[in-house]
Design a protein around this motif. Structure first.
Motif, PDB file in Angstrom:
ATOM      1  N   TRP A 299      59.710  39.699  27.852  1.00 55.92           N
ATOM      2  CA  TRP A 299      59.027  38.842  26.903  1.00 55.92           C
ATOM      3  C   TRP A 299      57.548  39.193  26.842  1.00 55.92           C
ATOM      4  CZ3 TRP A 299      55.829  34.245  27.285  1.00 55.92           C
ATOM      5  CH2 TRP A 299      55.817  33.496  26.136  1.00 55.92           C
ATOM      6  N   LEU A 300      57.090  39.599  25.654  1.00 56.35           N
ATOM      7  CA  LEU A 300      55.676  39.928  25.432  1.00 56.35           C
ATOM      8  C   LEU A 300      55.173  41.005  26.385  1.00 56.35           C
ATOM      9  CD1 LEU A 300      54.110  36.419  24.765  1.00 56.35           C
ATOM     10  CD2 LEU A 300      54.603  38.199  23.130  1.00 56.35           C
ATOM     11  N   GLY A 301      56.006  42.013  26.657  1.00 53.87           N
ATOM     12  CA  GLY A 301      55.572  43.095  27.517  1.00 53.87           C
ATOM     13  C   GLY A 301      55.356  42.662  28.947  1.00 53.87           C
ATOM     14  N   GLU A 302      56.240  41.818  29.458  1.00 49.03           N
ATOM     15  CA  GLU A 302      56.052  41.277  30.796  1.00 49.03           C
ATOM     16  C   GLU A 302      56.233  42.366  31.838  1.00 49.03           C
ATOM     17  OE1 GLU A 302      57.891  37.612  33.450  1.00 49.03           O
ATOM     18  OE2 GLU A 302      58.706  38.108  31.488  1.00 49.03           O
ATOM     19  N   ASP A 303      55.408  42.356  32.859  1.00 40.42           N
ATOM     20  CA  ASP A 303      55.486  43.338  33.920  1.00 40.42           C
ATOM     21  C   ASP A 303      56.619  43.001  34.859  1.00 40.42           C
ATOM     22  OD1 ASP A 303      53.306  44.723  32.961  1.00 40.42           O
ATOM     23  OD2 ASP A 303      51.894  43.418  34.005  1.00 40.42           O
ATOM     24  N   GLU A 304      57.115  44.036  35.574  1.00 33.73           N
ATOM     25  CA  GLU A 304      58.260  43.841  36.448  1.00 33.73           C
ATOM     26  C   GLU A 304      57.906  42.975  37.643  1.00 33.73           C
ATOM     27  OE1 GLU A 304      59.712  47.606  37.545  1.00 33.73           O
ATOM     28  OE2 GLU A 304      60.391  48.155  35.548  1.00 33.73           O
ATOM     29  N   GLY A 305      56.711  43.143  38.203  1.00 28.98           N
ATOM     30  CA  GLY A 305      56.354  42.405  39.405  1.00 28.98           C
ATOM     31  C   GLY A 305      55.747  41.048  39.128  1.00 28.98           C
ATOM     32  N   ASP A 306      55.832  40.560  37.866  1.00 29.15           N
ATOM     33  CA  ASP A 306      55.180  39.304  37.549  1.00 29.15           C
ATOM     34  C   ASP A 306      55.882  38.128  38.210  1.00 29.15           C
ATOM     35  OD1 ASP A 306      53.316  37.652  35.915  1.00 29.15           O
ATOM     36  OD2 ASP A 306      55.191  36.998  35.022  1.00 29.15           O
ATOM     37  N   SER A 307      57.234  38.140  38.264  1.00 26.09           N
ATOM     38  CA  SER A 307      57.967  37.006  38.800  1.00 26.09           C
ATOM     39  C   SER A 307      57.729  36.849  40.295  1.00 26.09           C
ATOM     40  CB  SER A 307      59.466  37.175  38.508  1.00 26.09           C
ATOM     41  OG  SER A 307      59.930  38.374  39.094  1.00 26.09           O
ATOM     42  N   SER A 308      57.534  37.939  41.014  1.00 23.38           N
ATOM     43  CA  SER A 308      57.345  37.873  42.454  1.00 23.38           C
ATOM     44  C   SER A 308      55.873  37.908  42.841  1.00 23.38           C
ATOM     45  CB  SER A 308      58.078  39.032  43.135  1.00 23.38           C
ATOM     46  OG  SER A 308      57.569  40.274  42.669  1.00 23.38           O
ATOM     47  N   ASP A 309      54.979  37.942  41.866  1.00 20.83           N
ATOM     48  CA  ASP A 309      53.562  38.030  42.160  1.00 20.83           C
ATOM     49  C   ASP A 309      53.071  36.672  42.641  1.00 20.83           C
ATOM     50  OD1 ASP A 309      50.740  39.382  40.284  1.00 20.83           O
ATOM     51  OD2 ASP A 309      51.030  38.905  42.397  1.00 20.83           O
ATOM     52  N   SER A 310      52.103  36.695  43.542  1.00 22.88           N
ATOM     53  CA  SER A 310      51.557  35.448  44.077  1.00 22.88           C
ATOM     54  C   SER A 310      50.444  34.894  43.212  1.00 22.88           C
ATOM     55  CB  SER A 310      51.028  35.675  45.496  1.00 22.88           C
ATOM     56  OG  SER A 310      50.000  36.643  45.489  1.00 22.88           O
ATOM     57  N   LEU A 311      49.988  35.632  42.206  1.00 27.70           N
ATOM     58  CA  LEU A 311      48.904  35.189  41.332  1.00 27.70           C
ATOM     59  C   LEU A 311      49.471  34.673  40.010  1.00 27.70           C
ATOM     60  CD1 LEU A 311      46.405  38.129  41.916  1.00 27.70           C
ATOM     61  CD2 LEU A 311      46.380  35.887  42.990  1.00 27.70           C
ATOM     62  N   ARG A 312      48.793  33.714  39.456  1.00 21.87           N
ATOM     63  CA  ARG A 312      49.267  33.097  38.217  1.00 21.87           C
ATOM     64  C   ARG A 312      48.993  33.995  37.011  1.00 21.87           C
ATOM     65  NH1 ARG A 312      50.915  28.004  38.734  1.00 21.87           N
ATOM     66  NH2 ARG A 312      50.252  26.802  40.558  1.00 21.87           N
ATOM     67  N   PRO A 313      49.818  33.901  35.959  1.00 19.42           N
ATOM     68  CA  PRO A 313      49.536  34.629  34.720  1.00 19.42           C
ATOM     69  C   PRO A 313      48.245  34.140  34.074  1.00 19.42           C
ATOM     70  CG  PRO A 313      51.826  33.894  34.794  1.00 19.42           C
ATOM     71  CD  PRO A 313      51.128  33.232  35.930  1.00 19.42           C
ATOM     72  N   ILE A 314      47.586  35.038  33.362  1.00 19.09           N
ATOM     73  CA  ILE A 314      46.297  34.749  32.737  1.00 19.09           C
ATOM     74  C   ILE A 314      46.451  34.866  31.221  1.00 19.09           C
ATOM     75  CG2 ILE A 314      43.888  35.414  32.564  1.00 19.09           C
ATOM     76  CD1 ILE A 314      44.661  34.285  35.281  1.00 19.09           C
ATOM     77  N   VAL A 315      46.033  33.821  30.508  1.00 28.29           N
ATOM     78  CA  VAL A 315      46.031  33.811  29.041  1.00 28.29           C
ATOM     79  C   VAL A 315      44.591  33.557  28.604  1.00 28.29           C
ATOM     80  CG1 VAL A 315      46.948  32.757  26.964  1.00 28.29           C
ATOM     81  CG2 VAL A 315      48.393  32.945  28.990  1.00 28.29           C
ATOM     82  N   ILE A 316      43.994  34.536  27.901  1.00 25.88           N
ATOM     83  CA  ILE A 316      42.571  34.499  27.545  1.00 25.88           C
ATOM     84  C   ILE A 316      42.422  34.149  26.076  1.00 25.88           C
ATOM     85  CG2 ILE A 316      40.450  35.844  27.445  1.00 25.88           C
ATOM     86  CD1 ILE A 316      41.496  37.546  29.725  1.00 25.88           C
ATOM     87  N   ASP A 317      41.534  33.213  25.796  1.00 26.33           N
ATOM     88  CA  ASP A 317      41.158  32.886  24.422  1.00 26.33           C
ATOM     89  C   ASP A 317      40.149  33.939  23.966  1.00 26.33           C
ATOM     90  OD1 ASP A 317      40.369  31.808  22.035  1.00 26.33           O
ATOM     91  OD2 ASP A 317      40.066  29.780  22.787  1.00 26.33           O
ATOM     92  N   GLY A 318      40.650  34.967  23.267  1.00 26.28           N
ATOM     93  CA  GLY A 318      39.822  36.110  22.922  1.00 26.28           C
ATOM     94  C   GLY A 318      38.637  35.751  22.047  1.00 26.28           C
ATOM     95  N   SER A 319      38.852  34.878  21.066  1.00 31.49           N
ATOM     96  CA  SER A 319      37.752  34.515  20.166  1.00 31.49           C
ATOM     97  C   SER A 319      36.657  33.773  20.919  1.00 31.49           C
ATOM     98  CB  SER A 319      38.288  33.659  19.019  1.00 31.49           C
ATOM     99  OG  SER A 319      39.247  34.377  18.274  1.00 31.49           O
ATOM    100  N   ASN A 320      37.053  32.868  21.805  1.00 30.42           N
ATOM    101  CA  ASN A 320      36.070  32.098  22.557  1.00 30.42           C
ATOM    102  C   ASN A 320      35.254  32.983  23.486  1.00 30.42           C
ATOM    103  OD1 ASN A 320      35.395  30.299  25.152  1.00 30.42           O
ATOM    104  ND2 ASN A 320      35.501  28.963  23.375  1.00 30.42           N
TER     105      ASN A 320
END
Length: 309
Positions: A74-95
């Motif tokens: 989904w949306l180019g998700e990385d393989e290690g994202d589910s097991s990663d200890s860090l949260r996903p980051i969503v950036i407001d590009g315009s802001n």
């Protein structure tokens, strides 16, 4: 009847040729159990078992985990994202871009600085949302600096354009803030923006709690992206715990008493006394009685006698 039996045994993995041979020998009205016994007697194997025997290397999947094909990510998700200890980051590009450009220029370099900061920390899932009309050539009323950075981030599957189009010469823009909050909420990630999204908080109570607890504000200091060390206030979690799925609790550190041995608070003192580590914490009066070797009972009797008329 013939077609239903063919479909049934094809789903089990047997080839159509073997099924037709067995049905010709036993007849079209043969029971499914008899057909299955005859297929096994002929030595026919399902295609799944044959493919399993041909593969020499088997992939071991941990119990409780599910495997997904690269095409379903989904949306180019990385393989290690589910097991990663860090949260996903969503950036407001315009802001972020307008903040780096002092609210006058859409500075794409500010977006690159924010992405690099999270990359250096080890975040693997980083998404930036920008309206599609930012791909157009810059104009006097909407200047854009370093526009080539948007193309590079788009090639890296980090930048995502929200839809926009023109109708009779007027631009129709979709609400990109809704994309940002929705994706961050679904991924249980962090929203990077200085916007409070009050309209979306009033729209959905679940989004209200999520925005209050997962919004990461920031500042640009000499072209440095700097989020606060205490995103939720002085009494909230640290920045590292805020960006982690499993926060690490700090060890309790005792502060030495500034009065030292002259402290008169006794067991009510909230500070640490190294000299009292192996002693029972007594009150000041009890400590004085212990030093003068006066029994506690005598001390209480004397107090009673003095109070009596």
């Amino acid at each position: 009847v013939h077609q239903s039996k063919m479909d049934f045994f094809c789903k089990l993995g047997y080839s159509k040729q073997d099924i037709c041979k067995v049905l010709e020998n036993l007849g079209q009205e043969a029971l499914e159990d008899d057909v299955l016994k005859e297929l096994i007697r002929m030595g026919s194997k399902p295609q799944a078992l044959e493919n399993q025997g041909q593969t020499s290397q088997l992939k071991l999947v941990a119990r409780g985990s599910c495997s997904t094909t690269p095409g379903l990510k989904w949306l180019g998700e990385d393989e290690g994202d589910s097991s990663d200890s860090l949260r996903p980051i969503v950036i407001d590009g315009s802001n972020v871009a307008m903040s780096h450009g002092n609210k006058e220029v859409f500075s794409c370099w500010g977006i690159q600085l924010a992405v690099d900061w999270f990359r250096e920390r080890g975040h693997t899932y980083i998404k930036v949302f920008v309206p599609l009309w930012r791909k157009e050539p810059p104009r006097q009323d909407s200047p854009i600096a370093d526009q080539h950075i948007l193309e590079e981030l788009e090639k890296q599957s980090i930048l995502i354009y929200t839809p926009s189009r023109k109708v009779k010469g007027k631009r129709v823009v979709c609400y990109d803030d809704r994309y940002i909050v929705k994706v961050a909420y679904q991924k249980d990630g962090i929203i990077v923006s200085n916007d409070h999204y009050r309209d979306l908080q009033n729209e959905n109570p679940e989004w209200k709690w999520f925005i209050e607890q997962r919004l990461l504000m920031y500042s640009f200091v000499s072209n440095r992206f700097m989020p606060p060390d205490d995103p939720l206030g002085r009494h909230g979690p640290t920045l590292s715990n805020f960006l982690s799925k499993k926060p690490v609790l700090p060890e309790k550190k005792w502060q030495l008493c500034p009065y030292g041995k002259k402290c008169t608070y006794g067991n009510k003192c909230k500070f640490y006394h190294p000299e009292r580590q192996h002693q029972a914490q007594l009150s000041v009066a009890d400590e004085l009685r212990a030093k003068t070797k006066v029994p506690l009972a005598l001390g209480k009797e004397e107090e009673r006698c003095q109070c009596a008329p």
